[in-house]
Design an enzyme around this catalytic site. Structure first.
Site, mmCIF file in Angstrom:
data_model
loop_
_atom_site.group_PDB
_atom_site.id
_atom_site.type_symbol
_atom_site.label_atom_id
_atom_site.label_comp_id
_atom_site.label_asym_id
_atom_site.label_seq_id
_atom_site.Cartn_x
_atom_site.Cartn_y
_atom_site.Cartn_z
ATOM 1 N N ASP A 176 35.826 -33.798 -78.603
ATOM 2 C CA ASP A 176 34.709 -33.862 -79.058
ATOM 3 C C ASP A 176 33.915 -35.181 -78.957
ATOM 4 O O ASP A 176 32.779 -35.398 -78.887
ATOM 5 C CB ASP A 176 34.771 -33.726 -80.554
ATOM 6 N N TYR A 179 43.705 -42.484 -86.078
ATOM 7 C CA TYR A 179 45.180 -42.716 -85.829
ATOM 8 C C TYR A 179 45.597 -44.028 -85.611
ATOM 9 O O TYR A 179 46.852 -44.244 -85.354
ATOM 10 C CB TYR A 179 45.652 -41.745 -84.794
ATOM 11 N N TYR A 197 51.178 -33.019 -85.928
ATOM 12 C CA TYR A 197 51.240 -33.026 -84.530
ATOM 13 C C TYR A 197 50.677 -34.276 -84.124
ATOM 14 O O TYR A 197 51.139 -34.889 -82.862
ATOM 15 C CB TYR A 197 50.182 -32.007 -84.097
ATOM 16 N N ARG A 198 50.426 -35.394 -85.179
ATOM 17 C CA ARG A 198 49.937 -36.713 -84.608
ATOM 18 C C ARG A 198 49.582 -37.589 -85.776
ATOM 19 O O ARG A 198 49.572 -36.743 -86.926
ATOM 20 C CB ARG A 198 48.716 -36.555 -83.793
#
Lengths: 527, 527
Positions: free
Chosen positions: A149, A90, A474-475
């Protein structure tokens, strides 16, 4: 060494630099070269230098953070804030606005308190998942803290970016309770009950008296969070780390629909994750490599995906999940899981049982570990599987209802848009109680400009096409925050205008993280 | 009939009145007399007329609400908003500022959608718990919607005021997902995913893209909520409505400590409630009256409380709780409950089992009903028990950690402060996962000015004394919102100043609910 010229070129004046050094000490103000090795966006084409910073500052105290914000306001230089800077896929720790001063919170890394009885910790934003885990172990606390993760990120930073983990508190934003925030003008405010000095319920009760504004500081440029309460789960007596394998590609909607009632009723308490065989292959020792699976041009064909699943004894879709409780509760939950998925022909439920206290010693695979909150970096191997060592990815992460036909609709849409791009289609799904986060990972190697360009060209088309079907990000990666925000079009983009009003009210100088999630200060907005 | 003079005396000009009538029609603009029968604060001394309104308006559409807010801004009259107006014990539907125009949302009473698969409804703020329950029943939906002890209030309004119910979604503020809000200037904004036109996850995913501002509209004067998503639970296969009775007054901390791990681990999924024998007596047919229990002056002595508990076969403290799931899951949960409370000498666990689908027909007592989301008004009887028909109460509702010694500390403090007041000490506790809401009910009859005065004099002393020990109000009566807010003193009252900045940015005219939760517009603040 930083030169005056270098700083001038990127917007930080000598006077501003001197003030930062006076505030923090020279060792806590890094020039661009010194910063670059640790900070930046590792997952884009390395030759694109559009996200340069002018310096990195490393505050250690709340007063340092206040001072940095006040200097930014006085000198007018923009800040970009990261906790650990591991927001990879991101944008990593790169800023939106070139020339920003990067505020890294890595030195604010104290676990301030562990309240064992209430399963809560109060931490600073530089605390990594690894750090909190080790702190709990060293202190003999029988608490499991949710982890994503990859365990190298910041517990607080990940939650503020709406990250996800895999214990009962896997919705990380929802497990923050009680923040301390430095506002853009340097004022400190605590949220909820903590706004009362000495209140005993700061990190226990999710609201205070009057409006609740904790949510303003997630995916946000309205403040810098300097402390947060983090909820955890007590070590359960018994723990089952399980998997459900379904044989056919078209079993996906039935699997989602079978699991939804289990999530809604709390039979499953953690977010299960559904994975693609190619993604899982990266984690299996001795699995064939990407080029062994498919050596031709273009994406891995479906026949090869099925062959890979067969060879590794995976489902075409494999869902991991966990069950917690006393031994009879876990057994009863497991019976309910088996009954629910029995409707799918060929579905297999497997798993491993642990006494809660033995999991640290006995859990070996990443699924069993992460669903017990044990952090690792194992998942890095999955990245390398696709593109070789040093591989990268951009995540297209979209929220759908938790319903088979909605997920099918999205996947068919993406499948169509990706045809002809040559990119592999690998979508993992993380299941909330009523929604799924569909993480389509677009793989590339950062040295392969052609593929990176193809991914970067594709991404905004995916964003717009998904929005037209009623699905939102969502991001988002830095480069796609504006297009992500633009899709929120109800009432003539009222949400963005609302965010801009808050931004103008709280950060009139517009120095804190301009453009974060598409929210720009007044001076940067088109007229 | 409203006279021009009457309106002038309370601040609503003839021109403003005419504009409201033009907007809404004459039938939707009630004068004070017509309003008074339905609206006001029933639980204070009836002779105190300090909370008069100038009119009540009854919008039916979002456009009506927008129009009212714009007229308020143009003419400068203050508004006070209620959904159903049943916020009794906290001020009912009376405004803080005398002369306010009351906006009642009772006519916005549509259940807009029920999504059975995701156990979500989208409702308008005038929908009562009774309405939603009946809508679900009529539609054959196998969904249980959480309700508080009294079912006549607004589903949305109660959640916005941080109200509590008793299914797995008993934290009502936390079950709202996706709001539509009219801002003070008349702009409409949707929160979360709903800010994208046509998004499919509006009421399913609790956040959108960028900051989350849903919480701003709870206990708030920043907007009027006109639609909300409300999460529910699927009808469970099996349901156990239980009670735990402990024999001694001093068993309370041990009970709380025994139950805490059950809540943290999700063995219990709903908020249990702990009640005092006197409170429960009001619900038991044939129970002795208050004067039979104690006819002398002053509060009921402990010996009489114990005698009452014995006579009614109650514990000195009685906790209700519920278990949901498949039959084996409920059985395993119940075994865990029994094991946890076995440490308390004399503790008794009892209860009734139901198949989920038969609860509507078979659940008879209020505990079994409310923990299945079946609304009633039975609890009104408990009020009358103390003060006779038409009795009232003021609730002093304080948040403590969910820990025996914190609750003991609070109760000892309150006990000391109440000594000599002659008032009964009756504290109910509603248990969250990490906190308890301690609701100390102060009983009086609204015609008994002496007792009401004593309660009103006591209350702010309780607020300040509790704050000095680290405990804050979770909700407050109109008359005590300022003293409640004042206790949030960290960083020189930074939270209140933050709320004031938001208020000034979003409601510069200062017309919406001035003084709500202690937040006043600039024009009303001391210099």
């Amino acid at each position: 060494m930083t030169t005056t010229q270098g700083r001038a070129a990127t917007g930080l004046s000598s006077a501003a630099h001197a003030d930062l050094v006076a505030l923090l000490g020279a060792a806590a103000v890094l020039d661009e070269d010194a910063s670059g090795r640790e900070y930046g966006d590792p997952f884009t084409f390395a030759g694109w230098h559009s996200r340069r910073i002018s310096a990195t500052v490393l505050p250690e105290t709340v007063a340092d953070v206040q001072g940095i914000l006040r200097l930014a306001g006085r000198h007018g230089f923009p800040l970009w804030v990261v906790s650990q800077g591991r927001n990879n896929a991101y944008g990593g720790s790169a800023p939106r606005l070139p020339g920003s001063v990067l505020v890294s919170l890595r030195r604010m890394n104290r676990v301030l308190e562990v309240d064992e009885e209430h399963a809560v910790a109060r931490v600073e934003p530089g605390v990594r998942f690894f750090d909190l885990y080790e702190h709990l172990r060293a202190g003999g606390h029988r608490l499991w803290s949710s982890a994503p993760d990859l365990g190298w990120g910041s517990v607080v930073g990940n939650a503020l970016e709406h990250g996800v983990g895999y214990t009962v508190h896997g919705d990380h934003a929802a497990r923050l309770c009680g923040l301390e925030v430095v506002l853009p003008d340097g004022e400190v405010v605590r949220t909820g009950m903590g706004a009362m000095e000495g209140n005993r319920a700061w990190n226990l009760h999710p609201r205070g008296f009057g409006p609740t504004f904790d949510g303003l500081f997630g995916q946000s440029n309205l403040g810098i969070v300097t402390k947060a309460g983090v909820w955890m789960m007590p070590e359960p007596e018994h723990y089952f780390s399980g998997s459900i394998r379904v044989p056919r590609r078209e079993d996906l909607p039935a699997l989602v629909d079978a699991v939804r009632p289990l999530l809604l009723s709390g039979v499953m308490q953690n977010p299960p994750a559904i994975g693609h065989p190619a993604f899982i292959a990266g984690l299996v020792p001795g699995a064939p490599s990407r080029s062994e699976v498919h050596s031709g041009p273009g994406p891995i064909p479906e026949t090869a995906v099925e062959a890979l699943a067969g060879r590794l004894d995976l489902g075409r879709w494999t869902m991991r999940f966990a069950l917690y409780g006393t031994e009879p509760i876990v057994a009863a939950r497991l019976a309910a899981v088996r009954a629910a998925v029995a409707v799918i022909d060929g579905a297999r439920v497997d798993g491993t049982s642990f006494a809660g206290h033995e999991v640290h010693d006995l859990a070996r695979d990443q699924n069993a570990q992460v669903q017990a909150g044990i952090p690792s970096l194992d998942l890095m191997k999955a990245l390398d599987w696709y593109s070789g060592p040093g591989g990268g990815h951009l995540d297209f992460s979209v929220v759908t209802p938790l319903r088979g036909n909605d997920i099918t609709r999205l996947h068919d849409l993406l499948d169509g848009l990706m045809a002809g791009t040559g990119l592999d289609f690998d979508c993992a799904m993380i299941l909330g109680r009523r929604y799924a986060i569909n993480v389509m990972q677009l793989y590339f190697h950062p040295e392969d400009e052609a593929t990176v360009s193809r991914v970067w060209e594709l991404y905004p088309r995916l964003v717009r096409a998904a929005a037209a079907e009623g699905f939102a990000l969502y991001r988002a990666h830095l480069d796609f925050m504006d297009v992500g925000a633009e899709q929120f079009d109800a009432h003539d983009h009222a949400q963005l205008r609302f965010n801009e009003r808050l931004k103008d009210a709280l950060d009139p100088a517009g120095v804190l993280a301009p453009g974060k999630q598409g929210v720009w200060p007044a001076a940067h907005r088109a007229g």
